[in-house]
Design a protein around this motif. Structure first.
Motif: not given
Length: 318
Positions: A59-64, A205-211, A216-229
């Motif tokens: 999971i973190p390797l895919v994020t990396l 299916w395991h790789y698609l759904l559980l990896v 992708l969700s872990l990567a979205m922590l980075r972009s959670f509040y990268e920008h503001r109006p």
């Protein structure tokens, strides 16, 4: 190079690009090779590791890998776009073809359009008109997506639904570039999944759904509040003084204003350039400053960071 930098800053950055590391880009080459060796090594060794340890390491390797792809599309480790595309096209993260990611992300780098819905492809906001006409359920999901917990749970599914909607429309319209891109990416993804089925203890299916989805969700922590109006474009981008392992996982993109001002600066130079003039960067950001992802978790784990409705985008394209 950013127009606001003074002569001394420009000279310092130019010197960095001319030394041995800058000329060879060996840290990025090492990272690029290392991630791929690790991916194959984990899968080939999965029968010894077991399903769940392999999953938790992948999971973190895919994020990396997504962070590495980000470096490639910004011109590292080579200055040849075609070569970087070949180096970064492996579909380990599954969902976003390299070409699609590259084109949309470079559009995102038009700083005058940051956060504007319908203009910035990475905007997480709706304009006022669309917000007023949104169904109640959609509003609730978008509010949830503005919390850290919600972002980790539903951020990836929401993003993938949006991706499917926009790309299916392009395919139905007969967009040749879209068809070529998705056929190429789809073929490589099928080959990758066949490799996983044949040479590891994970199923496709395991790789698609559980990896890939958790990656992708872990990567979205980075972009959670990268920008503001904000009325001033330079004050729309965060400085997040995160610590390891996040700086490694996200390749220092937590220093996001530095990256937006100097998009050609490689990942391993961002901390050095930031530390040299920290107060200047903070002032430029309008002190849009976060002291690590733990601060976001504490303050916005369950409380929305801001509104999904953009405060001044009334007539942006839907």
């Amino acid at each position: 190079m950013s127009h606001y930098l003074d002569a001394a800053q420009r000279l310092d950055i130019e010197r960095l690009s001319q030394n041995f590391t800058g000329r060879t880009e060996w840290p990025t080459w090492l990272l690029l090779i290392g991630v791929q060796i690790a991916w194959f090594g984990l899968l080939l060794g999965s029968s010894w590791l077991g399903v769940w340890p392999t999953t938790l390491l992948l999971i973190p390797l895919v994020t990396l890998w997504m962070s590495v792809q980000h470096e490639l599309l910004h011109g590292h480790p080579t200055r040849w776009d075609a070569l970087n595309k070949v180096l970064g096209y492996a579909p380990y993260a599954v969902w976003y073809p390299y070409t699609l990611y590259r084109d949309s992300h470079l559009t995102h780098h038009r700083d005058e359009d940051l956060t504007l819905p319908g203009v910035d492809p990475e905007s997480r906001y709706l304009d006022q008109a669309n917000w007023r006409h949104s169904p109640t359920l959609l509003r609730a999901l978008l509010w949830l997506n503005k919390t850290v917990l919600g972002r980790l749970l539903i951020g990836a599914p929401l993003a993938l639904l949006g991706l499917a909607s926009s790309e299916l429309q392009r395919l139905r319209q007969g967009d040749r570039q879209a068809w070529t891109m998705w056929l190429t990416h789809g073929s490589l993804t099928v080959l990758m999944l066949l490799f996983i089925e044949r040479y590891s203890v994970l199923s496709a299916w395991h790789y698609l759904l559980l990896v890939s989805v958790p990656g992708l969700s872990l990567a979205m922590l980075r972009s959670f509040y990268e920008h503001r109006p904000h009325a001033n474009p330079e004050q729309r981008t965060v400085i997040n003084e995160a610590a390891w392992p996040w700086t490694w996982l996200f390749l220092n993109l937590n220093l996001h204003l530095v990256h937006h001002d100097l998009p050609s600066l490689p990942w391993y130079r961002l901390p050095q350039v930031y530390r040299a003039r920290r107060e200047q960067w903070l002032s430029r950001s309008g002190h849009f400053h976060i002291q690590g992802y733990s601060q976001l978790v504490r303050q916005h784990g369950l409380r929305p960071v801001d509104s999904p409705a953009h405060p001044f985008a009334e007539g942006a394209r839907p």
